[in-house]
Design an enzyme around this catalytic site. Structure first.
Site, PDB file in Angstrom:
ATOM      1  N   ASN A  70      70.400  19.641  16.544  1.00 23.51           N
ATOM      2  CA  ASN A  70      69.854  19.898  18.012  1.00 23.51           C
ATOM      3  C   ASN A  70      68.146  19.627  17.832  1.00 23.51           C
ATOM      4  O   ASN A  70      67.609  19.267  18.990  1.00 23.51           O
ATOM      5  CB  ASN A  70      69.710  21.313  18.431  1.00 23.51           C
ATOM      6  CG  ASN A  70      68.753  21.973  19.335  1.00 23.51           C
ATOM      7  OD1 ASN A  70      69.145  21.703  20.661  1.00 23.51           O
ATOM      8  ND2 ASN A  70      67.932  22.646  19.015  1.00 23.51           N
ATOM      9  N   TYR A 117      62.816   7.487  22.229  1.00 26.48           N
ATOM     10  CA  TYR A 117      63.361   8.898  22.467  1.00 26.48           C
ATOM     11  C   TYR A 117      64.945   8.504  23.274  1.00 26.48           C
ATOM     12  O   TYR A 117      65.893   8.745  22.449  1.00 26.48           O
ATOM     13  CB  TYR A 117      62.896   9.656  23.636  1.00 26.48           C
ATOM     14  CG  TYR A 117      63.586  11.073  23.919  1.00 26.48           C
ATOM     15  CD1 TYR A 117      63.547  11.920  23.134  1.00 26.48           C
ATOM     16  CD2 TYR A 117      64.329  11.082  25.217  1.00 26.48           C
ATOM     17  CE1 TYR A 117      64.161  13.305  23.319  1.00 26.48           C
ATOM     18  CE2 TYR A 117      64.814  12.567  25.449  1.00 26.48           C
ATOM     19  CZ  TYR A 117      65.004  13.306  24.342  1.00 26.48           C
ATOM     20  OH  TYR A 117      65.656  14.631  24.981  1.00 26.48           O
ATOM     21  N   LYS A 158      68.588   8.711  21.425  1.00 19.29           N
ATOM     22  CA  LYS A 158      69.671   9.507  21.887  1.00 19.29           C
ATOM     23  C   LYS A 158      70.860   8.633  22.179  1.00 19.29           C
ATOM     24  O   LYS A 158      72.002   8.894  21.958  1.00 19.29           O
ATOM     25  CB  LYS A 158      69.209  10.049  23.331  1.00 19.29           C
ATOM     26  CG  LYS A 158      68.148  11.135  22.930  1.00 19.29           C
ATOM     27  CD  LYS A 158      68.449  12.395  21.956  1.00 19.29           C
ATOM     28  CE  LYS A 158      67.544  13.608  21.967  1.00 19.29           C
ATOM     29  NZ  LYS A 158      68.023  14.835  21.142  1.00 19.29           N
TER      30      LYS A 158
HETATM   31  N1  LIG Z   1      64.435  20.183  27.495  1.00 18.73           N
HETATM   32  C1  LIG Z   1      64.870  19.263  27.960  1.00 18.73           C
HETATM   33  O1  LIG Z   1      64.903  18.884  29.210  1.00 18.73           O
HETATM   34  C2  LIG Z   1      66.084  18.386  27.382  1.00 18.73           C
HETATM   35  C3  LIG Z   1      67.047  17.365  27.938  1.00 18.73           C
HETATM   36  C4  LIG Z   1      67.752  16.720  27.222  1.00 18.73           C
HETATM   37  C5  LIG Z   1      67.791  16.973  25.827  1.00 18.73           C
HETATM   38  N2  LIG Z   1      67.369  17.623  25.304  1.00 18.73           N
HETATM   39  C6  LIG Z   1      67.597  17.908  23.737  1.00 18.73           C
HETATM   40  O2  LIG Z   1      67.813  19.031  23.541  1.00 18.73           O
HETATM   41  C7  LIG Z   1      67.387  19.621  22.181  1.00 18.73           C
HETATM   42  C8  LIG Z   1      66.462  20.735  21.949  1.00 18.73           C
HETATM   43  O3  LIG Z   1      65.356  20.384  22.773  1.00 18.73           O
HETATM   44  P1  LIG Z   1      64.346  21.507  23.297  1.00 18.73           P
HETATM   45  O4  LIG Z   1      64.086  21.118  24.763  1.00 18.73           O
HETATM   46  O5  LIG Z   1      64.947  22.883  22.971  1.00 18.73           O
HETATM   47  O6  LIG Z   1      62.999  20.997  22.489  1.00 18.73           O
HETATM   48  P2  LIG Z   1      62.058  22.006  21.958  1.00 18.73           P
HETATM   49  O7  LIG Z   1      60.726  21.037  21.718  1.00 18.73           O
HETATM   50  O8  LIG Z   1      61.731  23.302  22.317  1.00 18.73           O
HETATM   51  O9  LIG Z   1      62.790  22.241  20.496  1.00 18.73           O
HETATM   52  C9  LIG Z   1      62.934  21.059  19.477  1.00 18.73           C
HETATM   53  C10 LIG Z   1      62.777  21.724  18.220  1.00 18.73           C
HETATM   54  O10 LIG Z   1      63.139  20.877  17.144  1.00 18.73           O
HETATM   55  C11 LIG Z   1      62.356  21.033  16.000  1.00 18.73           C
HETATM   56  N3  LIG Z   1      62.005  19.936  15.310  1.00 18.73           N
HETATM   57  C12 LIG Z   1      61.214  18.762  15.799  1.00 18.73           C
HETATM   58  N4  LIG Z   1      61.172  17.788  14.729  1.00 18.73           N
HETATM   59  C13 LIG Z   1      61.808  18.430  13.752  1.00 18.73           C
HETATM   60  C14 LIG Z   1      62.326  17.931  12.358  1.00 18.73           C
HETATM   61  N5  LIG Z   1      61.667  16.651  12.039  1.00 18.73           N
HETATM   62  N6  LIG Z   1      62.724  18.809  11.684  1.00 18.73           N
HETATM   63  C15 LIG Z   1      63.367  19.850  11.986  1.00 18.73           C
HETATM   64  N7  LIG Z   1      62.977  20.503  13.287  1.00 18.73           N
HETATM   65  C16 LIG Z   1      62.465  19.669  14.137  1.00 18.73           C
HETATM   66  C17 LIG Z   1      60.970  21.488  16.697  1.00 18.73           C
HETATM   67  O11 LIG Z   1      60.195  22.123  15.892  1.00 18.73           O
HETATM   68  C18 LIG Z   1      61.682  22.394  17.948  1.00 18.73           C
HETATM   69  O12 LIG Z   1      61.664  23.884  17.462  1.00 18.73           O
HETATM   70  C19 LIG Z   1      66.619  18.086  21.598  1.00 18.73           C
HETATM   71  O13 LIG Z   1      67.541  17.256  20.923  1.00 18.73           O
HETATM   72  C20 LIG Z   1      66.276  17.498  23.036  1.00 18.73           C
HETATM   73  O14 LIG Z   1      66.114  16.025  23.018  1.00 18.73           O
HETATM   74  C21 LIG Z   1      66.309  18.400  25.846  1.00 18.73           C
END
Ligand SMILES: NC(=O)c1ccc[n+]([C@@H]2O[C@H](COP(=O)([O-])OP(=O)(O)OC[C@H]3O[C@@H](n4cnc5c(N)ncnc54)[C@H](O)[C@@H]3O)[C@@H](O)[C@H]2O)c1
Length: 278
Positions: free
Chosen positions: A86, A150, A154
């Protein structure tokens, strides 16, 4: 959907979707291994859940961190049932000609190469019945100007999901992905704060008229990781409020369409707007 006692690794556990997933998995009676970057609050997260849950700091863009992580998990649990990849770095929203090679490579290292190494290390220790769920994005399915690194990461994660699903099917390891649309998490809030995203416009583009809550994505992940989906592998589940299904110019969600679906005085729903040709 309860399958208590499984060891479930969740990367990016301290983020928006990660935290929601940690809560749901722990409430199901499974054992959470919460993984996130040093100093981001992940230690406090699983500390709050108590024994037998575990928090580990790890940078998933570093192979040596991932190998050490799996050594710790093996020493403590001697098994892995579910891996949820994630963790990710969000989109920079920078024009391609302004995106440096290093910035591009850093995103791929975290969002694609990290999940690849995590999956390999986990699969070595998994038994038949195990599952890997990758958190991808609509950005990996549709065109996304200014999200080059990005979106590429993905799209690569989705391709990896399908390839690993075929490769490991005979070992009884299922590999699937969710592709969320917009989710109200710190990642999106940060883009809005930086003036890089108009969330009102986003809501109008979603047929359901709102962004997802983190727990709605987390529940889809849990579903794909459950025994209920024992014959699903290689699949990518979009969780997007209808975004991908809309194929007309303009807004997908209007006040008018919402009003016409509200109950009338007799308590029955009015007719929805007649479909228009695309
Ligand atoms: N928020 C959205 O709208 C959305 C949409 C589509 C997909 N996503 C995907 O959902 C997932 C979670 O996103 P989110 O919105 O909760 O984001 P977020 O930024 O709240 O959480 C991402 C987490 O990943 C951790 N992270 C980043 N780089 C890291 C690394 N090198 N090693 C370990 N941990 C690391 C961060 O510290 C953070 O806690 C991601 O894969 C994101 O691409 C999010």
């Amino acid at each position: 959907m309860k399958q208590a006692g499984r060891v479930v690794i969740i990367t990016g556990a301290a983020g928006g979707i990660g935290r929601a997933l940690v809560e749901i998995v722990a409430a199901d009676g499974d054992i959470v291994v919460a993984v996130d970057l040093p100093g981001c609050g992940v230690l406090e997260l699983a500390g709050g859940l108590g024994h037998p849950h575990l928090s580990l700091e790890c940078d998933v863009s570093r192979e040596e961190d991932i190998v050490a992580l799996h050594g710790r998990i093996e020493a403590q649990f001697a098994k892995i049932d579910v891996l949820v990849n994630n963790a990710a770095i969000g989109p920079a929203m920078a024009a391609t000609i302004d995106t440096g090679f290093e910035a591009f490579r850093r995103v791929l290292a975290t969002n694609l190469i990290g999940p690849f190494i995590m999956a390999g290390e986990a699969a070595r220790r998994m038994q038949p019945g195990a599952a890997i769920v990758n958190v991808a994005s609509l950005a990996g399915v549709l065109g996304n100007p200014k999200r080059n690194a990005y979106a590429s990461s993905k799209a690569g994660l989705i391709a990896l999901t399908r390839s690993l699903a075929c490769e490991w099917a005979s070992r009884g390891i299922r590999v699937t992905a969710v592709a969320p649309g917009y989710v109200r998490t710190p990642m999106v809030a940060e883009l809005e704060r930086a003036g890089k995203m108009d969330l009102a416009a986003v809501r109008r583009r979603v047929p359901m008229g709102r962004m997802a809550r983190p727990d709605e994505i987390a529940r889809a992940v849990r579903f794909l990781a459950s025994a209920q989906t024992g014959y699903i592998t290689g699949s990518v589940l979009t969780v997007d409020g209808g975004w991908m299904s809309f194929n007309q110019p303009g807004d997908a969600h209007t006040r008018r369409s919402a009003r016409r679906l509200e109950p009338n005085s007799s308590g029955r729903k009015n007719e929805p707007m007649r479909a228009q040709w695309s």
